[in-house]
Design a protein around this motif. Structure first.
Motif, PDB file in Angstrom:
ATOM      1  N   LYS A 176      44.837  38.190  39.297  1.00  0.00           N
ATOM      2  CA  LYS A 176      43.751  37.364  38.766  1.00  0.00           C
ATOM      3  C   LYS A 176      44.034  36.772  37.396  1.00  0.00           C
ATOM      4  CE  LYS A 176      40.322  40.402  40.911  1.00  0.00           C
ATOM      5  NZ  LYS A 176      39.246  41.329  40.619  1.00  0.00           N
ATOM      6  N   GLY A 177      45.011  37.334  36.676  1.00  0.00           N
ATOM      7  CA  GLY A 177      45.259  36.898  35.313  1.00  0.00           C
ATOM      8  C   GLY A 177      44.236  37.496  34.356  1.00  0.00           C
ATOM      9  N   THR A 178      44.243  36.977  33.148  1.00  0.00           N
ATOM     10  CA  THR A 178      43.278  37.428  32.142  1.00  0.00           C
ATOM     11  C   THR A 178      42.088  36.468  32.177  1.00  0.00           C
ATOM     12  OG1 THR A 178      44.346  36.093  30.428  1.00  0.00           O
ATOM     13  CG2 THR A 178      45.137  38.361  30.685  1.00  0.00           C
ATOM     14  N   LEU A 179      41.134  36.668  31.295  1.00  0.00           N
ATOM     15  CA  LEU A 179      40.009  35.734  31.208  1.00  0.00           C
ATOM     16  C   LEU A 179      40.548  34.319  30.961  1.00  0.00           C
ATOM     17  CD1 LEU A 179      38.590  38.532  30.189  1.00  0.00           C
ATOM     18  CD2 LEU A 179      36.931  36.984  29.232  1.00  0.00           C
ATOM     19  N   LYS A 181      36.098  49.816  32.261  1.00  0.00           N
ATOM     20  CA  LYS A 181      35.921  50.020  33.708  1.00  0.00           C
ATOM     21  C   LYS A 181      36.650  51.271  34.207  1.00  0.00           C
ATOM     22  CE  LYS A 181      35.449  45.200  35.212  1.00  0.00           C
ATOM     23  NZ  LYS A 181      36.158  44.131  35.949  1.00  0.00           N
ATOM     24  N   GLY A 182      37.466  51.882  33.355  1.00  0.00           N
ATOM     25  CA  GLY A 182      38.204  53.087  33.743  1.00  0.00           C
ATOM     26  C   GLY A 182      39.396  52.807  34.641  1.00  0.00           C
ATOM     27  N   LEU A 183      39.986  51.619  34.540  1.00  0.00           N
ATOM     28  CA  LEU A 183      41.128  51.268  35.382  1.00  0.00           C
ATOM     29  C   LEU A 183      42.395  51.975  34.905  1.00  0.00           C
ATOM     30  CD1 LEU A 183      40.675  47.398  35.867  1.00  0.00           C
ATOM     31  CD2 LEU A 183      39.809  49.263  37.294  1.00  0.00           C
ATOM     32  N   THR A 184      43.231  52.364  35.853  1.00  0.00           N
ATOM     33  CA  THR A 184      44.541  52.932  35.516  1.00  0.00           C
ATOM     34  C   THR A 184      45.482  51.795  35.111  1.00  0.00           C
ATOM     35  OG1 THR A 184      45.401  52.669  37.763  1.00  0.00           O
ATOM     36  CG2 THR A 184      44.232  54.748  37.267  1.00  0.00           C
ATOM     37  N   LYS A 185      46.625  52.160  34.554  1.00  0.00           N
ATOM     38  CA  LYS A 185      47.629  51.160  34.196  1.00  0.00           C
ATOM     39  C   LYS A 185      48.043  50.361  35.434  1.00  0.00           C
ATOM     40  CE  LYS A 185      50.021  54.202  31.275  1.00  0.00           C
ATOM     41  NZ  LYS A 185      51.282  54.645  30.673  1.00  0.00           N
ATOM     42  N   GLU A 186      48.196  51.053  36.534  1.00  0.00           N
ATOM     43  CA  GLU A 186      48.606  50.383  37.775  1.00  0.00           C
ATOM     44  C   GLU A 186      47.548  49.380  38.231  1.00  0.00           C
ATOM     45  OE1 GLU A 186      50.859  54.001  37.183  1.00  0.00           O
ATOM     46  OE2 GLU A 186      48.688  53.735  37.300  1.00  0.00           O
ATOM     47  N   GLU A 187      46.286  49.791  38.154  1.00  0.00           N
ATOM     48  CA  GLU A 187      45.193  48.883  38.539  1.00  0.00           C
ATOM     49  C   GLU A 187      45.107  47.692  37.592  1.00  0.00           C
ATOM     50  OE1 GLU A 187      42.040  52.009  40.600  1.00  0.00           O
ATOM     51  OE2 GLU A 187      42.175  51.925  38.406  1.00  0.00           O
ATOM     52  N   LEU A 188      45.295  47.951  36.305  1.00  0.00           N
ATOM     53  CA  LEU A 188      45.285  46.876  35.318  1.00  0.00           C
ATOM     54  C   LEU A 188      46.404  45.870  35.590  1.00  0.00           C
ATOM     55  CD1 LEU A 188      44.556  48.605  31.898  1.00  0.00           C
ATOM     56  CD2 LEU A 188      43.450  46.542  32.744  1.00  0.00           C
ATOM     57  N   ALA A 189      47.611  46.383  35.818  1.00  0.00           N
ATOM     58  CA  ALA A 189      48.770  45.509  36.069  1.00  0.00           C
ATOM     59  C   ALA A 189      48.548  44.675  37.329  1.00  0.00           C
ATOM     60  CB  ALA A 189      50.037  46.340  36.186  1.00  0.00           C
ATOM     61  N   ARG A 190      48.016  45.309  38.371  1.00  0.00           N
ATOM     62  CA  ARG A 190      47.751  44.589  39.626  1.00  0.00           C
ATOM     63  C   ARG A 190      46.695  43.504  39.402  1.00  0.00           C
ATOM     64  NH1 ARG A 190      47.267  48.683  42.654  1.00  0.00           N
ATOM     65  NH2 ARG A 190      45.018  48.957  42.502  1.00  0.00           N
ATOM     66  N   GLU A 191      45.637  43.854  38.677  1.00  0.00           N
ATOM     67  CA  GLU A 191      44.566  42.891  38.401  1.00  0.00           C
ATOM     68  C   GLU A 191      45.104  41.689  37.613  1.00  0.00           C
ATOM     69  OE1 GLU A 191      41.147  43.337  35.362  1.00  0.00           O
ATOM     70  OE2 GLU A 191      40.300  44.008  37.272  1.00  0.00           O
ATOM     71  N   ARG A 192      45.949  41.963  36.625  1.00  0.00           N
ATOM     72  CA  ARG A 192      46.507  40.880  35.806  1.00  0.00           C
ATOM     73  C   ARG A 192      47.398  39.979  36.652  1.00  0.00           C
ATOM     74  NH1 ARG A 192      50.199  38.895  32.190  1.00  0.00           N
ATOM     75  NH2 ARG A 192      49.409  38.455  30.117  1.00  0.00           N
ATOM     76  N   LYS A 193      48.186  40.589  37.518  1.00  0.00           N
ATOM     77  CA  LYS A 193      49.107  39.817  38.365  1.00  0.00           C
ATOM     78  C   LYS A 193      48.339  38.959  39.362  1.00  0.00           C
ATOM     79  CE  LYS A 193      53.373  40.333  40.941  1.00  0.00           C
ATOM     80  NZ  LYS A 193      54.400  41.241  41.403  1.00  0.00           N
TER      81      LYS A 193
END
Length: 193
Positions: free
Chosen positions: A182-185, A168-180
């Motif tokens: 929504k969590g992982t699958l 999806k081209g997410l940055t590290k910051e976007e990835l960390a925010r998404e994980r916090k």
């Protein structure tokens, strides 16, 4: 990112470690004895297989760890596919010296800061960037060797989350925010890339 193939991500079904030891990290590469699917996880794998029946899956790649092998086998049988390709690059993240320890202790090493987890590996373990590197190497290899295939990847929470974010081209910051947020699958969850 433009991909030559269509990908479906599937996290293994719920297993005995998640049911009995939810506050501990997994040992690496697997617990001893290995984690296995519980009845709920078997049912999750069956539901994933039902969802995937109409998708025309050509290839199944799976982590070689028991809980993912069991999940992939259930799905493959439902899809009428004889071959599952096992790849060690699809294994879960290596928590190193924190393997089998309290998650609180493991995260305490990183001061509970997900951004540190990207660049700093756990001692004798790996960082999220190192996990991502092996996942992207795996993806690039498929992209180099196949075209117009529908590929199912059966793996673990962190590796799949990192791979999806990369595509999806997410940055590290976007990835960390998404994980916090929504969590992982979830276990047994299928996502289309």
């Amino acid at each position: 990112m433009v991909l030559k193939n269509k990908y479906f991500l599937l996290r293994h079904g719920r297993n005995n470690h998640q049911a009995e030891k939810p506050d501990l990290t997994y040992l690496y590469p697997d617990n001893d004895p290995p984690c296995f699917l519980i009845e709920e996880g078997i049912e999750q794998a069956r539901k994933a297989g039902e969802l995937l029946k109409e998708k025309g899956i050509d290839l199944i790649y799976s982590s070689d760890i028991l809980r993912t092998r069991q999940t992939a086998k259930i799905v493959a049988e439902m899809l009428g596919l004889d071959e599952i390709i096992y790849d060690t690059r699809l294994r879960d993240i290596n928590w190193g010296m924190f393997s089998g320890k309290e998650k609180k202790e493991a995260w305490g090493f990183f001061n509970n800061d997900g951004m540190k987890r990207f660049d700093s590996p756990a001692p004798q373990g790996e960082s999220w960037n190192q996990c991502l590197e092996r996942m992207t190497g795996f993806l690039k290899e498929i992209e180099d060797n196949f075209q117009d295939k529908k590929v199912l990847i059966v793996s673990h929470g962190d590796p799949l989350w990192l791979l999806e974010g990369y595509v999806k081209g997410l940055t590290k910051e976007e990835l960390a925010r998404e994980r916090k947020e929504k969590g992982t699958l979830n276990t047994g969850e299928v996502r289309e890339l």
